[in-house]
Every structure is written in structure tokens, then in C-alpha cells.
Design a protein around this motif. Sequence first.
Motif, PDB file in Angstrom:
ATOM      1  N   THR A  66       0.839  -1.201   0.000  1.00 39.22           N
ATOM      2  CA  THR A  66       0.000   0.000   0.000  1.00 39.22           C
ATOM      3  C   THR A  66       0.872   1.247   0.000  1.00 39.22           C
ATOM      4  OG1 THR A  66      -1.832  -1.096   1.116  1.00 39.22           O
ATOM      5  CG2 THR A  66      -1.706   1.286   1.366  1.00 39.22           C
ATOM      6  N   LEU A  67       0.469   2.206  -0.827  1.00 42.64           N
ATOM      7  CA  LEU A  67       1.143   3.498  -0.871  1.00 42.64           C
ATOM      8  C   LEU A  67       0.416   4.443   0.081  1.00 42.64           C
ATOM      9  CD1 LEU A  67       3.159   5.504  -2.226  1.00 42.64           C
ATOM     10  CD2 LEU A  67       1.339   5.961  -3.899  1.00 42.64           C
ATOM     11  N   VAL A  68       1.168   5.150   0.893  1.00 42.87           N
ATOM     12  CA  VAL A  68       0.608   6.164   1.776  1.00 42.87           C
ATOM     13  C   VAL A  68       1.078   7.523   1.263  1.00 42.87           C
ATOM     14  CG1 VAL A  68       0.519   7.070   4.128  1.00 42.87           C
ATOM     15  CG2 VAL A  68       0.593   4.596   3.741  1.00 42.87           C
ATOM     16  N   ILE A  69       0.107   8.381   0.992  1.00 41.26           N
ATOM     17  CA  ILE A  69       0.367   9.736   0.520  1.00 41.26           C
ATOM     18  C   ILE A  69      -0.148  10.682   1.590  1.00 41.26           C
ATOM     19  CG2 ILE A  69      -0.101  11.439  -1.284  1.00 41.26           C
ATOM     20  CD1 ILE A  69      -0.915   8.971  -3.074  1.00 41.26           C
ATOM     21  N   PRO A 113       0.468  18.155  15.629  1.00 46.94           N
ATOM     22  CA  PRO A 113       0.668  18.610  17.009  1.00 46.94           C
ATOM     23  C   PRO A 113       0.894  20.119  17.173  1.00 46.94           C
ATOM     24  CG  PRO A 113       2.050  16.711  16.531  1.00 46.94           C
ATOM     25  CD  PRO A 113       1.399  17.110  15.251  1.00 46.94           C
ATOM     26  N   HIS A 114       1.618  20.751  16.270  1.00 50.75           N
ATOM     27  CA  HIS A 114       1.975  22.152  16.470  1.00 50.75           C
ATOM     28  C   HIS A 114       1.161  23.107  15.607  1.00 50.75           C
ATOM     29  CE1 HIS A 114       5.157  20.841  19.040  1.00 50.75           C
ATOM     30  NE2 HIS A 114       5.578  20.016  18.093  1.00 50.75           N
ATOM     31  N   ILE A 115       0.921  22.743  14.376  1.00 45.10           N
ATOM     32  CA  ILE A 115       0.149  23.614  13.495  1.00 45.10           C
ATOM     33  C   ILE A 115      -0.391  22.808  12.322  1.00 45.10           C
ATOM     34  CG2 ILE A 115       2.188  24.334  12.178  1.00 45.10           C
ATOM     35  CD1 ILE A 115       0.800  27.062  11.790  1.00 45.10           C
ATOM     36  N   GLY A 116      -1.622  23.022  12.005  1.00 46.33           N
ATOM     37  CA  GLY A 116      -2.201  22.480  10.793  1.00 46.33           C
ATOM     38  C   GLY A 116      -2.726  21.063  10.898  1.00 46.33           C
ATOM     39  N   LYS A 117      -2.833  20.451   9.732  1.00 46.36           N
ATOM     40  CA  LYS A 117      -3.382  19.099   9.619  1.00 46.36           C
ATOM     41  C   LYS A 117      -2.650  18.349   8.521  1.00 46.36           C
ATOM     42  CE  LYS A 117      -6.930  20.362   6.269  1.00 46.36           C
ATOM     43  NZ  LYS A 117      -6.577  21.766   6.267  1.00 46.36           N
ATOM     44  N   THR A 118      -2.875  17.049   8.500  1.00 44.17           N
ATOM     45  CA  THR A 118      -2.361  16.182   7.448  1.00 44.17           C
ATOM     46  C   THR A 118      -3.524  15.394   6.877  1.00 44.17           C
ATOM     47  OG1 THR A 118      -0.183  15.991   8.457  1.00 44.17           O
ATOM     48  CG2 THR A 118      -0.824  14.248   6.922  1.00 44.17           C
ATOM     49  N   VAL A 119      -3.626  15.389   5.560  1.00 42.59           N
ATOM     50  CA  VAL A 119      -4.599  14.552   4.862  1.00 42.59           C
ATOM     51  C   VAL A 119      -3.827  13.339   4.357  1.00 42.59           C
ATOM     52  CG1 VAL A 119      -6.234  14.393   2.950  1.00 42.59           C
ATOM     53  CG2 VAL A 119      -6.000  16.542   4.221  1.00 42.59           C
ATOM     54  N   ARG A 120      -4.325  12.159   4.697  1.00 44.05           N
ATOM     55  CA  ARG A 120      -3.638  10.907   4.359  1.00 44.05           C
ATOM     56  C   ARG A 120      -4.518  10.073   3.435  1.00 44.05           C
ATOM     57  NH1 ARG A 120      -2.038   7.486   9.290  1.00 44.05           N
ATOM     58  NH2 ARG A 120      -0.191   8.784   9.192  1.00 44.05           N
ATOM     59  N   VAL A 121      -3.895   9.559   2.387  1.00 46.00           N
ATOM     60  CA  VAL A 121      -4.568   8.623   1.486  1.00 46.00           C
ATOM     61  C   VAL A 121      -3.765   7.337   1.471  1.00 46.00           C
ATOM     62  CG1 VAL A 121      -5.244   8.145  -0.893  1.00 46.00           C
ATOM     63  CG2 VAL A 121      -5.568  10.419   0.051  1.00 46.00           C
ATOM     64  N   SER A 122      -4.451   6.241   1.707  1.00 51.37           N
ATOM     65  CA  SER A 122      -3.851   4.907   1.569  1.00 51.37           C
ATOM     66  C   SER A 122      -4.374   4.317   0.277  1.00 51.37           C
ATOM     67  CB  SER A 122      -4.254   4.020   2.752  1.00 51.37           C
ATOM     68  OG  SER A 122      -3.760   4.560   3.949  1.00 51.37           O
ATOM     69  N   LEU A 123      -3.460   3.942  -0.608  1.00 50.94           N
ATOM     70  CA  LEU A 123      -3.809   3.419  -1.926  1.00 50.94           C
ATOM     71  C   LEU A 123      -3.186   2.048  -2.095  1.00 50.94           C
ATOM     72  CD1 LEU A 123      -5.219   4.123  -4.650  1.00 50.94           C
ATOM     73  CD2 LEU A 123      -2.991   4.987  -5.411  1.00 50.94           C
ATOM     74  N   PRO A 124      -4.015   0.989  -2.144  1.00 47.20           N
ATOM     75  CA  PRO A 124      -3.442  -0.345  -2.316  1.00 47.20           C
ATOM     76  C   PRO A 124      -2.751  -0.475  -3.660  1.00 47.20           C
ATOM     77  CG  PRO A 124      -5.858  -0.439  -2.112  1.00 47.20           C
ATOM     78  CD  PRO A 124      -5.451   0.998  -2.083  1.00 47.20           C
ATOM     79  N   SER A 125      -1.727  -1.325  -3.710  1.00 46.94           N
ATOM     80  CA  SER A 125      -1.019  -1.520  -4.969  1.00 46.94           C
ATOM     81  C   SER A 125      -1.866  -2.310  -5.963  1.00 46.94           C
ATOM     82  CB  SER A 125       0.308  -2.233  -4.737  1.00 46.94           C
ATOM     83  OG  SER A 125       0.104  -3.485  -4.128  1.00 46.94           O
ATOM     84  N   HIS A 126      -2.804  -3.077  -5.453  1.00 47.45           N
ATOM     85  CA  HIS A 126      -3.720  -3.815  -6.321  1.00 47.45           C
ATOM     86  C   HIS A 126      -5.126  -3.583  -5.818  1.00 47.45           C
ATOM     87  CE1 HIS A 126      -0.366  -5.788  -8.188  1.00 47.45           C
ATOM     88  NE2 HIS A 126       0.103  -6.095  -7.001  1.00 47.45           N
ATOM     89  N   PRO A 127      -6.068  -3.210  -6.704  1.00 51.51           N
ATOM     90  CA  PRO A 127      -7.432  -2.959  -6.251  1.00 51.51           C
ATOM     91  C   PRO A 127      -8.043  -4.187  -5.581  1.00 51.51           C
ATOM     92  CG  PRO A 127      -7.205  -2.560  -8.613  1.00 51.51           C
ATOM     93  CD  PRO A 127      -5.902  -3.099  -8.126  1.00 51.51           C
ATOM     94  N   SER A 128      -8.850  -3.938  -4.557  1.00 46.86           N
ATOM     95  CA  SER A 128      -9.518  -5.054  -3.890  1.00 46.86           C
ATOM     96  C   SER A 128     -10.617  -5.596  -4.790  1.00 46.86           C
ATOM     97  CB  SER A 128     -10.101  -4.615  -2.563  1.00 46.86           C
ATOM     98  OG  SER A 128     -11.119  -3.664  -2.783  1.00 46.86           O
ATOM     99  N   SER A 129     -10.946  -6.849  -4.607  1.00 50.63           N
ATOM    100  CA  SER A 129     -11.974  -7.476  -5.444  1.00 50.63           C
ATOM    101  C   SER A 129     -13.305  -7.499  -4.732  1.00 50.63           C
ATOM    102  CB  SER A 129     -11.538  -8.890  -5.818  1.00 50.63           C
ATOM    103  OG  SER A 129     -11.277  -9.637  -4.640  1.00 50.63           O
ATOM    104  N   ALA A 130     -13.536  -6.547  -3.840  1.00 51.78           N
ATOM    105  CA  ALA A 130     -14.795  -6.499  -3.081  1.00 51.78           C
ATOM    106  C   ALA A 130     -15.920  -5.967  -3.916  1.00 51.78           C
ATOM    107  CB  ALA A 130     -14.617  -5.644  -1.832  1.00 51.78           C
TER     108      ALA A 130
END
Length: 130
Positions: A66-69, A113-130
Motif C-alpha cells: 500500500t502506498l501512503v500519501i 501537534p503544532h500547526i495544521g493538519k495532514t490529509v492521508r490517502v492509503s492506496l493499495p497496490s492492487h485494487p480489492s476485489s470487493a
Amino acid sequence: MGYAMVYASVALARRHALRRLAMWGWAGDTYDAVLIVSELVSNAISHGRRVGHELSLRLATLECGTLVIEVSDPVADFPGFDRCSEPGEDAESGRGLLVVRLLGGEVTWYPRPHIGKTVRVSLPSHPSSA
């Protein structure tokens, strides 16, 4: 990587992400990942710009592939985050996180913790088959 809060940084962040993913040989859809980087950086510039501050981009891969951006900006809140997945039909903006989710990204955010925010996206390397 740190970037100035100007729209020219979007192209720089895309190039950095593309180069980094190629170096890593990431098995996922590189172009989807680069589009997600572009959306997150654009959003940070549009909604998180503050004089004297930069945005930061962090890319990482997990053992499972998984890629984390992560994109951080100096604004601590994220009003309307829960509504970002379904903008109105006539909305001319606000579709960035919807696009990210349609590409298979799991979007979360957290205050820094000190200022602002982080937006995180987790992107699997292979799409799930759900």
C-alpha cells in the motif's frame, strides 16, 4: 518534500511522486497515485494557504504494498470532510476527494501537534476485489 503554497507546486509534486514511485518500482497504478498527489496538493493550496507557510508531501510504502500519501498544510480544521465524498450535481468544485475515493484511495485526516493538519490517502497496490 516541502513546497511553496502556489499552484506551480502541483506540477513539481507530480513529477516528484512519479520519479519516486518509479525508483521504488511500486506495483500499483502510478498514474492514479500521481493524480491523487495532484488533488491533495491542489486542495492544500486552495484551502490551506497561509502566508509564510509551506505544504509538505510525504510518500511511503507499507510492507503489504500500500502506498501512503500525506499532504500537510497549516490549517488545523477540515470543515465538511464528511461531505467531501458526494458534492452536489451542479458543484463546480469539491470533487477532488471524491476522485481520490473513486481511484481506490482511503482518505483520512488528522491534526498536527503544532500547526495544521495532514490529509492521508492509503492506496493499495492492487485494487480489492470487493
